[in-house]
Scaffold this motif. Sequence first.
Motif, PDB file in Angstrom:
ATOM      1  N   GLU A  92       0.806  -4.044  -3.900  1.00  0.00           N
ATOM      2  CA  GLU A  92       0.621  -2.923  -2.988  1.00  0.00           C
ATOM      3  C   GLU A  92       0.058  -3.391  -1.651  1.00  0.00           C
ATOM      4  OE1 GLU A  92      -1.327   0.498  -4.611  1.00  0.00           O
ATOM      5  OE2 GLU A  92      -0.139   0.434  -6.445  1.00  0.00           O
ATOM      6  N   PHE A  93      -0.609  -4.521  -1.656  1.00  0.00           N
ATOM      7  CA  PHE A  93      -1.070  -5.098  -0.395  1.00  0.00           C
ATOM      8  C   PHE A  93       0.111  -5.332   0.541  1.00  0.00           C
ATOM      9  CE2 PHE A  93      -1.758  -9.018   2.069  1.00  0.00           C
ATOM     10  CZ  PHE A  93      -2.885  -8.681   2.785  1.00  0.00           C
ATOM     11  N   PHE A  94       1.222  -5.804  -0.023  1.00  0.00           N
ATOM     12  CA  PHE A  94       2.411  -6.066   0.785  1.00  0.00           C
ATOM     13  C   PHE A  94       3.332  -4.858   0.887  1.00  0.00           C
ATOM     14  CE2 PHE A  94       1.381 -10.466  -0.467  1.00  0.00           C
ATOM     15  CZ  PHE A  94       1.446 -11.079   0.771  1.00  0.00           C
ATOM     16  N   GLY A  95       3.455  -4.089  -0.199  1.00  0.00           N
ATOM     17  CA  GLY A  95       4.533  -3.119  -0.272  1.00  0.00           C
ATOM     18  C   GLY A  95       4.171  -1.660  -0.140  1.00  0.00           C
ATOM     19  N   SER A  96       2.877  -1.328  -0.220  1.00  0.00           N
ATOM     20  CA  SER A  96       2.465   0.068  -0.115  1.00  0.00           C
ATOM     21  C   SER A  96       3.260   0.936  -1.078  1.00  0.00           C
ATOM     22  CB  SER A  96       2.619   0.541   1.330  1.00  0.00           C
ATOM     23  OG  SER A  96       2.147   1.862   1.512  1.00  0.00           O
ATOM     24  N   MET A  97       3.747   2.096  -0.624  1.00  0.00           N
ATOM     25  CA  MET A  97       4.360   3.060  -1.535  1.00  0.00           C
ATOM     26  C   MET A  97       5.716   2.600  -2.061  1.00  0.00           C
ATOM     27  SD  MET A  97       5.538   6.125   1.018  1.00  0.00           S
ATOM     28  CE  MET A  97       6.707   5.851   2.356  1.00  0.00           C
ATOM     29  N   ILE A  98       6.313   1.578  -1.455  1.00  0.00           N
ATOM     30  CA  ILE A  98       7.614   1.117  -1.921  1.00  0.00           C
ATOM     31  C   ILE A  98       7.511   0.427  -3.281  1.00  0.00           C
ATOM     32  CG2 ILE A  98       7.708  -1.216  -0.951  1.00  0.00           C
ATOM     33  CD1 ILE A  98      10.497  -0.516   0.113  1.00  0.00           C
ATOM     34  N   VAL A  99       6.299   0.033  -3.684  1.00  0.00           N
ATOM     35  CA  VAL A  99       6.088  -0.555  -5.004  1.00  0.00           C
ATOM     36  C   VAL A  99       5.220   0.359  -5.865  1.00  0.00           C
ATOM     37  CG1 VAL A  99       6.465  -2.941  -4.332  1.00  0.00           C
ATOM     38  CG2 VAL A  99       4.189  -1.965  -4.093  1.00  0.00           C
ATOM     39  N   MET A 100       5.355   1.655  -5.674  1.00  0.00           N
ATOM     40  CA  MET A 100       4.693   2.649  -6.521  1.00  0.00           C
ATOM     41  C   MET A 100       5.743   3.449  -7.276  1.00  0.00           C
ATOM     42  SD  MET A 100       1.865   4.326  -3.961  1.00  0.00           S
ATOM     43  CE  MET A 100       0.701   3.329  -3.033  1.00  0.00           C
ATOM     44  N   ASP A 101       5.378   3.972  -8.426  1.00  0.00           N
ATOM     45  CA  ASP A 101       6.211   4.905  -9.179  1.00  0.00           C
ATOM     46  C   ASP A 101       5.573   6.289  -9.122  1.00  0.00           C
ATOM     47  OD1 ASP A 101       7.989   2.904  -9.946  1.00  0.00           O
ATOM     48  OD2 ASP A 101       6.876   2.434 -11.773  1.00  0.00           O
ATOM     49  N   ASP A 102       6.384   7.310  -9.399  1.00  0.00           N
ATOM     50  CA  ASP A 102       5.837   8.663  -9.497  1.00  0.00           C
ATOM     51  C   ASP A 102       4.917   8.752 -10.719  1.00  0.00           C
ATOM     52  OD1 ASP A 102       7.197   9.489  -7.269  1.00  0.00           O
ATOM     53  OD2 ASP A 102       8.891  10.329  -8.363  1.00  0.00           O
ATOM     54  N   PRO A 103       3.888   9.624 -10.672  1.00  0.00           N
ATOM     55  CA  PRO A 103       3.630  10.629  -9.626  1.00  0.00           C
ATOM     56  C   PRO A 103       2.858  10.094  -8.415  1.00  0.00           C
ATOM     57  CG  PRO A 103       2.049  10.859 -11.386  1.00  0.00           C
ATOM     58  CD  PRO A 103       2.979   9.783 -11.841  1.00  0.00           C
ATOM     59  N   GLY A 359      19.981   6.734  -2.032  1.00  0.00           N
ATOM     60  CA  GLY A 359      19.354   7.914  -2.596  1.00  0.00           C
ATOM     61  C   GLY A 359      18.170   7.569  -3.478  1.00  0.00           C
ATOM     62  N   GLY A 360      17.744   8.526  -4.277  1.00  0.00           N
ATOM     63  CA  GLY A 360      16.609   8.304  -5.157  1.00  0.00           C
ATOM     64  C   GLY A 360      15.292   8.502  -4.439  1.00  0.00           C
ATOM     65  N   PRO A 361      14.172   8.400  -5.165  1.00  0.00           N
ATOM     66  CA  PRO A 361      12.862   8.695  -4.578  1.00  0.00           C
ATOM     67  C   PRO A 361      12.433   7.721  -3.492  1.00  0.00           C
ATOM     68  CG  PRO A 361      12.620   7.789  -6.797  1.00  0.00           C
ATOM     69  CD  PRO A 361      14.076   8.077  -6.601  1.00  0.00           C
ATOM     70  N   HIS A 362      13.036   6.537  -3.457  1.00  0.00           N
ATOM     71  CA  HIS A 362      12.648   5.550  -2.454  1.00  0.00           C
ATOM     72  C   HIS A 362      13.622   5.495  -1.273  1.00  0.00           C
ATOM     73  CE1 HIS A 362       9.203   3.709  -4.486  1.00  0.00           C
ATOM     74  NE2 HIS A 362       9.872   3.887  -5.623  1.00  0.00           N
ATOM     75  N   PHE A 363      14.419   6.539  -1.106  1.00  0.00           N
ATOM     76  CA  PHE A 363      15.316   6.584   0.051  1.00  0.00           C
ATOM     77  C   PHE A 363      14.508   6.374   1.329  1.00  0.00           C
ATOM     78  CE2 PHE A 363      17.559   8.857   3.458  1.00  0.00           C
ATOM     79  CZ  PHE A 363      18.808   8.271   3.365  1.00  0.00           C
ATOM     80  N   CYS A 364      15.043   5.592   2.251  1.00  0.00           N
ATOM     81  CA  CYS A 364      14.310   5.147   3.440  1.00  0.00           C
ATOM     82  C   CYS A 364      13.759   6.311   4.254  1.00  0.00           C
ATOM     83  CB  CYS A 364      15.219   4.288   4.306  1.00  0.00           C
ATOM     84  SG  CYS A 364      14.442   3.719   5.828  1.00  0.00           S
ATOM     85  N   LEU A 365      12.449   6.338   4.431  1.00  0.00           N
ATOM     86  CA  LEU A 365      11.793   7.382   5.198  1.00  0.00           C
ATOM     87  C   LEU A 365      12.181   7.331   6.672  1.00  0.00           C
ATOM     88  CD1 LEU A 365       9.602   9.643   4.906  1.00  0.00           C
ATOM     89  CD2 LEU A 365       7.908   7.920   5.524  1.00  0.00           C
ATOM     90  N   GLY A 366      12.544   6.151   7.161  1.00  0.00           N
ATOM     91  CA  GLY A 366      12.865   5.994   8.571  1.00  0.00           C
ATOM     92  C   GLY A 366      14.348   5.931   8.872  1.00  0.00           C
TER      93      GLY A 366
END
Length: 415
Positions: A92-103, A359-366
């Motif tokens: 998470e130091f490197f990836g923040s929310m991109i390496v998190m799962d829901d919820p 698609g999916g929950p990790h679809f690019c925010l930007g």
Amino acid sequence: MPEYRTVDDIQLGDLEFWSKPLDERNDAFERLRNQPTMAFHEEIWTVEGGVRGPGFWSAVTYDDVRMVNRQAQNFSSASGITLGETAPETLEFFGSMIVMDDPRHAKFRLLVQKGFTPKMVAQVEDSVRTRAKALVEAAKDLGECDFVQQFAAPLPLQVICDMLGVPSSDEQQVLEWTNVILGVGDPDFGLDLNALIGAAAGMYEYAQALGNDRLANPRDDITSTLMHAEVEGQRLSPAEFGSFFILLAVAGNETTRNALSWGAKLLTDHPDQREALRDDYASLSLKAADEMVRWASPVIHMRRKALRDVDVNGTTIAEGDKVVMWYWSANRDPKVFPDGHRFDIFRPNTAEMAGYGAGGPHFCLGANLARREIQVMFDEILRELPDLVVTGEPDRLKSGFINGVKRLPCSFTPR
């Protein structure tokens, strides 16, 4: 074309594979797509000092990539998104929310989205146009330059820095950090894990200081908004903002930068499409931007870890196995994109490409910001530097993760 005796001869986990000509890469993926099931690959390369992993399944068809990406209940991002193994405490130091799962991922993403309000987006629109105009104006007297250095690298970096409230005097340092983080393995940027950690630590400390400052002295920027936003009574800590800063600066800079660079090369190689785009920019610019991202696939892959035994279109993935989604291959799958190696701004379904995560929950925010940056940059170039052409081959980044361009010579008639 190379002669692969079997698919076992194709080693996507070998860093040397990513130094081969694009035709060889494309031929290898075509052979893999034609297999009835996914291929399993060894992990041959590691960053110096890193850990060699147990191997991975390769999702290379559009349908397989889409299925894995959209089944977050079966495939986890929390153990890392790249081929190499990374210690859990550093992910998470490197990836923040991109390496998190829901919820947890959903809550974090909802919190971060509070920084992308209509007011903020409007300010970013102004920043994109202002910055693009200034970059083109500064180039008019040159006649020739490095497209990456003059246009592709500065624009997304400057826009991200404007969003976050980073002063212009610090932009070059942020760029250097991002180059090292995504260029590990390439001798131009950094050769080992220590270089990666050093760059990330520098950016992390800088971001924490910026976040603490905006927490105490809020301004009209996204950093201030993010540091004061709340979801269910929770705020981003300075440490969490530091990791998100790394993600935003790296992902928001590098992907757009390389789409712009490959776009310039593609428009040079296809002058008929360049003229069609110039003649009807309002109607074609969005399709052209998406086609540039499809063809370039700036992010070559993302990987997941199976949370349970899963069947993916006939391939049984065991719990704990790694699956790598090869966006580069999915974006060339002829079942979805006929003659997928061909650049075509008239392609009817370009928007379906997997360049922003399928698609999916990790679809690019930007994604929309990236599209806008590409549209505006080429709008300014085609109007103000109408005869700009690329004059040499791209100096490619040695990476199996980012389809990067380090240098790209171009020329045009000076003012």
